[in-house]
Design an enzyme around this catalytic site. Structure first.
Site, PDB file in Angstrom:
ATOM      1  N   ARG A  88      34.343  58.006  42.395  1.00  0.00           N
ATOM      2  CA  ARG A  88      35.111  57.724  43.609  1.00  0.00           C
ATOM      3  C   ARG A  88      34.635  56.410  44.224  1.00  0.00           C
ATOM      4  O   ARG A  88      33.596  55.865  43.852  1.00  0.00           O
ATOM      5  CB  ARG A  88      34.942  58.860  44.622  1.00  0.00           C
TER       6      ARG A  88
ATOM      7  N   TYR B 197      29.546  60.481  53.138  1.00  0.00           N
ATOM      8  CA  TYR B 197      29.010  61.836  53.070  1.00  0.00           C
ATOM      9  C   TYR B 197      27.503  61.713  52.921  1.00  0.00           C
ATOM     10  O   TYR B 197      27.013  61.010  52.028  1.00  0.00           O
ATOM     11  CB  TYR B 197      29.568  62.590  51.854  1.00  0.00           C
TER      12      TYR B 197
ATOM     13  N   HIS C 171      24.965  64.631  54.042  1.00  0.00           N
ATOM     14  CA  HIS C 171      24.340  65.931  53.770  1.00  0.00           C
ATOM     15  C   HIS C 171      22.827  65.893  53.967  1.00  0.00           C
ATOM     16  O   HIS C 171      22.039  66.298  53.104  1.00  0.00           O
ATOM     17  CB  HIS C 171      24.680  66.395  52.350  1.00  0.00           C
TER      18      HIS C 171
ATOM     19  N   GLU D 202      30.926  64.630  56.860  1.00  0.00           N
ATOM     20  CA  GLU D 202      30.963  66.090  56.826  1.00  0.00           C
ATOM     21  C   GLU D 202      30.690  66.754  58.166  1.00  0.00           C
ATOM     22  O   GLU D 202      30.930  67.950  58.321  1.00  0.00           O
ATOM     23  CB  GLU D 202      29.977  66.634  55.780  1.00  0.00           C
TER      24      GLU D 202
ATOM     25  N   SER E 249      37.095  69.430  50.402  1.00  0.00           N
ATOM     26  CA  SER E 249      36.970  70.885  50.336  1.00  0.00           C
ATOM     27  C   SER E 249      38.172  71.495  49.615  1.00  0.00           C
ATOM     28  O   SER E 249      38.036  72.448  48.844  1.00  0.00           O
ATOM     29  CB  SER E 249      36.847  71.470  51.743  1.00  0.00           C
TER      30      SER E 249
ATOM     31  N   VAL F 200      37.459  75.592  51.622  1.00  0.00           N
ATOM     32  CA  VAL F 200      37.129  75.760  50.207  1.00  0.00           C
ATOM     33  C   VAL F 200      37.580  77.125  49.719  1.00  0.00           C
ATOM     34  O   VAL F 200      38.244  77.252  48.681  1.00  0.00           O
ATOM     35  CB  VAL F 200      35.617  75.583  49.970  1.00  0.00           C
TER      36      VAL F 200
ATOM     37  N   SER G  82      31.988  90.387  55.177  1.00  0.00           N
ATOM     38  CA  SER G  82      30.793  89.998  54.433  1.00  0.00           C
ATOM     39  C   SER G  82      29.537  90.596  55.068  1.00  0.00           C
ATOM     40  O   SER G  82      29.136  90.214  56.168  1.00  0.00           O
ATOM     41  CB  SER G  82      30.669  88.469  54.380  1.00  0.00           C
TER      42      SER G  82
ATOM     43  N   VAL H  48      30.494  78.910  51.372  1.00  0.00           N
ATOM     44  CA  VAL H  48      30.050  79.052  52.759  1.00  0.00           C
ATOM     45  C   VAL H  48      29.575  77.699  53.277  1.00  0.00           C
ATOM     46  O   VAL H  48      28.906  76.945  52.572  1.00  0.00           O
ATOM     47  CB  VAL H  48      28.922  80.082  52.866  1.00  0.00           C
TER      48      VAL H  48
ATOM     49  N   ASP I  23      25.524  70.961  47.703  1.00  0.00           N
ATOM     50  CA  ASP I  23      25.093  69.714  48.337  1.00  0.00           C
ATOM     51  C   ASP I  23      24.537  69.942  49.733  1.00  0.00           C
ATOM     52  O   ASP I  23      23.956  69.029  50.336  1.00  0.00           O
ATOM     53  CB  ASP I  23      26.219  68.666  48.363  1.00  0.00           C
TER      54      ASP I  23
ATOM     55  N   ARG J 100      20.552  75.046  41.727  1.00  0.00           N
ATOM     56  CA  ARG J 100      19.950  73.711  41.744  1.00  0.00           C
ATOM     57  C   ARG J 100      21.025  72.730  41.298  1.00  0.00           C
ATOM     58  O   ARG J 100      21.884  73.065  40.488  1.00  0.00           O
ATOM     59  CB  ARG J 100      18.724  73.633  40.832  1.00  0.00           C
TER      60      ARG J 100
END
Length: 373
Positions: free
Chosen positions: A15, A94, A96, A118, A134, A179, A220, A239, A270, A279
């Protein structure tokens, strides 16, 4: 303002932060746009396309960073790029931070101003700059899960749709946000038996309504997750707690109760992942097996479809980037709550609560560091 768009160097990231169309918008507003050579090739944009839009094409990243006041990227800077950064520079990407203490501390030490796609929050807790990725990741998650159910990928050998006389795969989606909703759309469309779980009853009611009973909705809880995990063929972890580490909903001990060859896709990897055993992996080596369970944990899933992803991303991010360039980050954040919520670090201070909490760092509310309008 000098706005730079470097080539992404994260593994198999195709990207790009700006399309030629975006460049044109910045140039029309009086800004100088610098684009690194071949930055857009992976998304189908040639250097000549950027030149035609009014950009200056720069041969190396070091020069681009040195001349740019604001860097527009897709993914976070990697350690090899840290030395290119300078105090007061703006990074719009982004980021994170909550899953990467090294990156966080590097941005603080260098006093970099960061605006994270984000965490930019709109009305009703919407995340408009995260939403397009997402949507893509949610749809890809089921496609990848279905593929890796194949025996030659280590899966259980189940066709997600089933066939006449044979039951379809059972897909569990953890999280009913953007998502999760898109994962449900894809899984239902592929003929799977779908269950979605969330702690937000309003979201479950919404999905129950739009899917008209084709998706099973379950609240949940630890008990309910364990019950459904036992029968699942694909588990989608979707989530999200904006800007913060993701809670671990599937723990190591759960793997023993699951069917061998089940595929778990952690879309939240991420942000630390919602499976304890996750991982980060890459597109060239997307999975690993643990206790007979296949884990798919690619941290930049939309990078697999860079043309679609780049256009969708820049449709959402460009207007706010131009605003920052037009007015400067302080004035833009004072006037625009969306930009203010994206501000994660400023002048060596953490300005986003989730990031501060993740590493025990002091938190400085945005308005205390940029001042009132």
């Amino acid at each position: 303002m000098f706005v730079g768009c470097p080539k992404e160097i994260k593994a198999e990231e195709y990207r790009v932060g700006l399309t030629p169309s975006c460049v044109r918008e910045y140039v029309v507003c009086g800004h100088t746009v610098l684009v690194e050579t071949d930055a857009g090739v992976g998304s189908g944009f040639l250097d000549q396309d950027y030149l035609d839009a009014g950009a200056e094409v720069i041969e190396n990243a070091k020069e681009l960073y040195a001349r740019s006041e604001m860097i527009v990227k897709v993914k976070e800077p990697l350690p090899s790029e840290y030395d290119y950064l300078r105090e007061g520079q703006i990074i719009y990407a982004y980021l994170h931070f909550a899953s990467d203490e090294g990156l966080t501390r590097a941005m603080l030490e260098k006093r970099i101003t960061t605006v994270a796609y984000e965490t930019m929050e709109g009305p009703n807790c919407s995340l408009p700059c995260l939403k397009p990725m997402s949507e893509i990741a949610g749809r890809l998650s089921v496609m990848e899960g279905a593929k890796h159910l194949g025996k030659h990928f280590g899966g259980s050998g189940i066709l997600i749709s089933g066939v006449t006389g044979v039951a379809p795969a059972k897909v569990l989606v953890l999280g009913a946000g953007v998502v999760g909703t898109n994962a449900c759309k894809m899984a239902v469309g592929m003929g799977a038996s779908v269950t979605v779980m969330d702690v937000n009853n309003s979201r479950l009611e919404y999905l129950d309504d739009i899917f008209a009973g084709r998706v099973t909705t379950i609240y949940s809880s630890a008990h309910n997750i364990e019950v459904v995990l036992r029968e699942a063929d694909i588990v989608i972890g979707s989530v999200l707690i904006p800007g913060s580490k993701t809670p671990k909903l599937v723990r190591r001990e759960h793997l023993a109760m699951m069917k061998k060859g089940t595929v778990m896709v952690d879309v939240a990897v991420d942000q630390g992942g919602c499976f304890e055993t996750s991982r980060q992996t890459t597109h060239s080596h997307p999975t690993f097996e643990l206790d007979g369970i296949i884990h798919y944990c690619v941290s930049n899933m939309p990078g697999a479809v860079p043309r679609t992803a780049t256009i969708a991303l820049t449709n959402a991010t460009m207007v706010h980037g131009v605003t920052i360039a037009n007015f400067g980050v302080k004035a833009a954040a004072r006037a625009n709550k969306l930009i203010a919520t994206g501000l994660n670090t400023y002048d060596g201070k953490v300005t986003y609560q989730g990031v501060a909490d993740a590493f025990g760092l002091p938190y400085h509310p945005v308005l205390t560091v940029i001042g009132e309008a």
